[in-house]
Design a protein around this motif. Structure first.
Motif, PDB file in Angstrom:
ATOM      1  N   ASP A 108       8.384  15.902  -3.962  1.00  0.00           N
ATOM      2  CA  ASP A 108       7.627  14.815  -4.582  1.00  0.00           C
ATOM      3  C   ASP A 108       7.088  13.855  -3.518  1.00  0.00           C
ATOM      4  O   ASP A 108       6.972  12.660  -3.749  1.00  0.00           O
ATOM      5  CB  ASP A 108       8.490  14.067  -5.609  1.00  0.00           C
ATOM      6  N   GLY A 117       8.990   3.531   3.594  1.00  0.00           N
ATOM      7  CA  GLY A 117       9.941   3.919   2.553  1.00  0.00           C
ATOM      8  C   GLY A 117       9.317   4.781   1.478  1.00  0.00           C
ATOM      9  O   GLY A 117       9.615   4.638   0.299  1.00  0.00           O
ATOM     10  N   LEU A 118       8.415   5.670   1.898  1.00  0.00           N
ATOM     11  CA  LEU A 118       7.774   6.567   0.936  1.00  0.00           C
ATOM     12  C   LEU A 118       8.250   7.997   1.178  1.00  0.00           C
ATOM     13  O   LEU A 118       8.503   8.390   2.317  1.00  0.00           O
ATOM     14  CB  LEU A 118       6.248   6.503   1.082  1.00  0.00           C
ATOM     15  N   PRO A 119       8.360   8.784   0.110  1.00  0.00           N
ATOM     16  CA  PRO A 119       8.767  10.179   0.295  1.00  0.00           C
ATOM     17  C   PRO A 119       7.699  10.955   1.056  1.00  0.00           C
ATOM     18  O   PRO A 119       6.503  10.809   0.784  1.00  0.00           O
ATOM     19  CB  PRO A 119       8.933  10.704  -1.135  1.00  0.00           C
ATOM     20  N   ASN A 133      -5.286   2.458  -8.631  1.00  0.00           N
ATOM     21  CA  ASN A 133      -4.741   1.107  -8.541  1.00  0.00           C
ATOM     22  C   ASN A 133      -3.375   1.049  -9.218  1.00  0.00           C
ATOM     23  O   ASN A 133      -3.192   0.441 -10.270  1.00  0.00           O
ATOM     24  CB  ASN A 133      -5.713   0.117  -9.181  1.00  0.00           C
ATOM     25  N   LYS A 134      -2.412   1.724  -8.620  1.00  0.00           N
ATOM     26  CA  LYS A 134      -1.062   1.743  -9.170  1.00  0.00           C
ATOM     27  C   LYS A 134      -0.070   2.027  -8.053  1.00  0.00           C
ATOM     28  O   LYS A 134      -0.450   2.073  -6.883  1.00  0.00           O
ATOM     29  CB  LYS A 134      -0.965   2.772 -10.292  1.00  0.00           C
ATOM     30  N   GLU A 135       1.205   2.159  -8.422  1.00  0.00           N
ATOM     31  CA  GLU A 135       2.238   2.436  -7.447  1.00  0.00           C
ATOM     32  C   GLU A 135       1.829   3.640  -6.592  1.00  0.00           C
ATOM     33  O   GLU A 135       1.332   4.627  -7.124  1.00  0.00           O
ATOM     34  CB  GLU A 135       3.567   2.742  -8.165  1.00  0.00           C
ATOM     35  N   PHE A 136       2.089   3.559  -5.280  1.00  0.00           N
ATOM     36  CA  PHE A 136       1.611   4.610  -4.371  1.00  0.00           C
ATOM     37  C   PHE A 136       2.050   5.998  -4.824  1.00  0.00           C
ATOM     38  O   PHE A 136       1.262   6.944  -4.835  1.00  0.00           O
ATOM     39  CB  PHE A 136       2.074   4.330  -2.932  1.00  0.00           C
ATOM     40  N   ASN A 137       3.324   6.110  -5.216  1.00  0.00           N
ATOM     41  CA  ASN A 137       3.829   7.419  -5.640  1.00  0.00           C
ATOM     42  C   ASN A 137       3.106   7.951  -6.866  1.00  0.00           C
ATOM     43  O   ASN A 137       2.991   9.165  -7.046  1.00  0.00           O
ATOM     44  CB  ASN A 137       5.318   7.342  -6.007  1.00  0.00           C
ATOM     45  N   LEU A 138       2.660   7.040  -7.733  1.00  0.00           N
ATOM     46  CA  LEU A 138       2.031   7.459  -8.985  1.00  0.00           C
ATOM     47  C   LEU A 138       0.529   7.654  -8.837  1.00  0.00           C
ATOM     48  O   LEU A 138      -0.098   8.279  -9.686  1.00  0.00           O
ATOM     49  CB  LEU A 138       2.276   6.404 -10.070  1.00  0.00           C
ATOM     50  N   TYR A 170       0.217   0.609   1.865  1.00  0.00           N
ATOM     51  CA  TYR A 170       0.155   1.342   0.598  1.00  0.00           C
ATOM     52  C   TYR A 170      -1.273   1.484   0.064  1.00  0.00           C
ATOM     53  O   TYR A 170      -1.538   1.253  -1.112  1.00  0.00           O
ATOM     54  CB  TYR A 170       1.070   0.667  -0.439  1.00  0.00           C
TER      55      TYR A 170
END
Lengths: 427, 310
Positions: A190, A203-205, A316-321, A272
């Motif tokens: 992911d 701190g991102l996967p 325009n949302k959380e980086f992972n999403l 981000y």
């Protein structure tokens, strides 16, 4: 008297993969009929292109036009208009539409609609497998009869090597490329950006480079026995090395990279920035250097944008999403001219090769040269034009690009498709 | 400047040593309130702060709530399970709505790195990061550092060992940023599969030998094995983890006799830390929790008083 079908382009530098020369180009009925010094023709509409450069039409092997299914992001109409605006005369559309472009009727829909739109040419890519599920091969030959020019399950890796083997064997008589999105999904898991120092800091996967390289290496070893493959969106130094070695071994492999992989690095993700999120992800400076050298020495055959339009809400949302992918059709020529010609000193002949001749050869279409007898798909470039990318100037329906605000030199001046001016700079 | 965004606390990555020390200084003043008969000041009595916890939490949430109460501020709790988030409302819409209602600050915990940054860039009120994915947990690191100073007087030159799942730990990252800025020597230790790429670039030493890590350490910060984040097999079993990396009384014989044992909680007793150590003489685990309230009071006070001045 001055029929628009007949054009006489005067005084430009004509760039072919072998050589360049100042010459006139005569276009009649959609074809190049003569390239020579001082052509006279009273029938043709004369355009003086002194100081400009005429390239064989740029072909983008990797584009997502989102129709059918995600018309809020892009349509054939906006995407093909964006292409000619960016100096691209033909695009290959990926089949990860909704529904998936995996049969002749969808191919025919795309071909017919692109014909009506009458901007850039469309070379549709069909899905290798039904629903791009990676299980059974789709009706490849029927799709070829309807106009499909290549096959890919792009967006997803073709993980089952037996299916790849069968597809390569089955397609052999038709000389159409199988384009592979190489990614080992177990390794990428992911992840959302390059795995390295910066993913640790943010701190991102991470998505490790091994996930691309392992998949490319595996696919190449299958292609060695069963046919020809084209590797999509190469992003790492290791991938360039694997492909270089495969070519030395005589394996039928070609490969593309995208402007963002030779222009940007993971640093552009900092803070981000979801407009710098794509798959494969932006890598490091060392990779960027290797991609440039891969293009220079012919290991990488083509520049393809992986134009991936997404609406504001998808980004325009959380980086992972946030959705993977950036648009590229309208910045490809600009970024190429700045990064490869201005900064790296690539000869224009090499640009003709990686933007036109090689993609044409990979697809097996008779273009990629500015010579008598070839189709009059031409990209005219103003090498001295200064530019800055501004979102409101983009024709694409989506504006998701990290290149907004970038400045440089060299851009498209005129785009000619089938002998007609499809777009030109307002002067 | 009139249009400047109010200050937020998104991570220790973004702070200077001076800013960190100022917060810790302020926390000292607030801790004094603990000893008063009425544990309350009215400093923020005109403020309302909302806490958005997109991930479960006991300590941090209670600690922020207490800090707000002790400052006299109103607090508004919020859990995604009972909100419009279940109807598909985006994070940005959620926080913009809350801002529009007039809350003065947002405390957010989120499972994804960068979520508080997204909130800060889409609102005009201070945002406090209460933990985002495995990026940062700044107030935890501040309370750890506050506790260290209480125990040993200062941080400069001290050796801090951080043991465990470094990869998925926001506590480790915030501690590393804060401690290295304040001059500590930080050594991280864990199974190689849980050490993130390039962690050395943050100015720490890496080892896979736990004895080596705790040797000479002034502080041993034991991280929780985050069983809920273990997608893919990072280590085979908690049993083997305990054998190789668990902090036990036996292992502590190799450490300094006055080494301080810390843990951000919640503990997995018998996994990363044995009960004997967790309840042993040099553990300050409950003191950390107590200090957490003072540190969070300091953070909220400084952010909200500052934004008033603008």
């Amino acid at each position: 008297m001055n029929s628009p079908e007949n054009l006489l382009l005067k005084n430009a530098t004509v760039v072919n993969p072998e050589s360049s020369q100042v010459a006139d180009v005569l276009i009649q009925n959609g074809k190049i009929t003569e390239v020579a010094a001082h052509i006279e023709n009273s029938e043709a509409h004369i355009i003086d292109l002194k100081g400009k450069f005429i390239f064989p039409g740029f072909i983008d092997l990797h584009v997502h036009l989102r129709e059918p299914g995600q018309e809020e992001k892009e349509t054939l109409a906006t995407g093909l208009a964006a292409a000619v605006h960016g100096g691209i005369t033909a695009v290959c559309s990926m089949p990860n539409t909704n529904p998936i472009t995996d049969n002749e009727y969808f191919i025919k829909f795309l071909v017919d609609k692109a014909w009506e739109i009458n901007k850039a040419k469309l070379y549709p890519i069909g899905a290798i497998t039904k629903q791009s599920k990676g299980e059974e091969i789709s009706e490849i030959v029927s799709m070829i009869r309807a106009g499909a020019m290549a096959f890919s399950d792009d967006g997803l890796p073709l993980e089952n090597m037996l299916v790849l083997r069968r597809a390569l064997q089955y397609i052999q008589p038709y000389n159409k490329p199988i384009i592979l999105h190489c990614e080992n999904k177990h390794l990428s898991l992911d992840g959302s950006m390059n795995e390295g120092e910066l993913s640790t800091i943010l701190g991102l996967p991470g998505i490790h480079r091994a996930c691309e390289e392992a998949s490319i290496a595996q696919s190449i070893e299958v292609a060695k026995y069963f046919g020809r493959i084209h590797i999509a969106h190469v992003s790492t130094k290791g991938s360039v090395e694997i492909i270089r070695l495969a070519k030395q071994r005589g394996i039928a492999v070609t490969a593309e990279t995208a402007p963002h992989y030779f222009a940007l690095t993971e640093k552009d993700v900092n803070n981000y920035n979801t407009n710098a999120k794509m798959n494969p992800p932006l890598r490091t400076e060392e990779d960027r250097r290797a991609i440039i050298e891969g293009l220079r020495d012919g290991t990488l055959d083509a520049i393809a944008t992986d134009h991936a339009p997404h609406a504001v809400d998808d980004k325009n949302k959380e980086f992972n999403l946030a959705a993977f992918g950036i648009i590229g059709l309208e910045t490809s020529v600009m970024v190429t001219m700045q990064k490869l010609v201005q900064e790296e000193g690539f000869p224009l002949e090499l640009i003709a090769k990686i933007c036109s001749t090689n993609p044409a050869n990979i697809l097996g279409v008779h273009s990629g040269h500015v010579k008598a007898g070839y189709v009059a798909d031409l990209t005219v470039i103003n090498k001295e034009a200064n530019w800055e990318v501004k979102d409101y100037q983009l024709y694409s329906k989506s504006k998701n690009t990290p290149f907004i605000g970038m400045q440089g030199k060299g851009k498209a001046f005129m785009t000619i498709v089938n002998g007609k001016i499809a777009w030109q700079e307002k002067v | 400047m009139i249009n400047e965004k109010p200050k937020s606390l998104l991570g220790l990555k973004d702070l200077t040593r001076l800013e960190i020390e100022n917060i810790l200084q302020q926390a000292t003043l607030f801790k004094e309130i603990f000893n008063r008969p009425i544990k309350k000041v009215a400093t923020l009595s005109n403020k309302v702060v909302v806490s958005l916890f997109y991930e479960p939490s006991t300590r941090t949430k209670a600690s922020f709530d207490l800090a707000l109460r002790m400052l006299g501020a109103g607090s508004l709790g919020f859990t995604p399970a009972s909100s419009s988030v279940t109807k598909g409302e985006t994070l940005i819409d959620t926080v913009k709505n809350l801002e529009s209602m007039g809350v003065d600050a947002i405390i957010i915990r989120h499972g994804m790195g960068g979520a508080p940054h997204l909130v800060a860039s889409n609102t005009n009120i201070p945002v406090v990061n209460a933990g985002d994915g495995f990026n940062e947990h700044p107030t935890q690191a501040l309370l750890d550092m506050f506790t260290m100073i209480e125990e040993k007087g200062y941080i400069e030159g001290k050796k801090v060992a951080i043991i465990g799942d470094i990869m998925h730990s926001r506590v480790a990252r915030s501690n590393i940023w804060g401690l290295t800025k304040c001059g500590a020597k930080v050594i991280v230790c864990g199974p190689p599969s849980l050490i993130p790429v390039g962690i050395e670039s943050l100015g720490v030493t890496v080892t896979n030998n736990v004895e080596e890590a705790i040797e000479d350490a002034d502080f041993i910060n034991v991280l929780r094995v985050q069983l809920e984040r273990q997608k893919g097999s990072f280590f085979p079993s908690t049993r083997e983890y305990h054998r190789e990396y668990g902090i036990t009384a036996q292992r502590l014989k190799k450490a300094k006799s006055d080494a301080i044992i810390m843990h951000p909680g919640p503990m997995n007793r018998g996994v990363e830390i044995s009960t004997e150590v967790a309840d042993g003489p040099y553990n300050v685990i409950l003191e950390q929790v107590r200090n957490g309230v003072a540190v969070r009071m300091a953070v909220l006070y400084m952010l909200l008083m500052r934004s008033k001045e603008i």
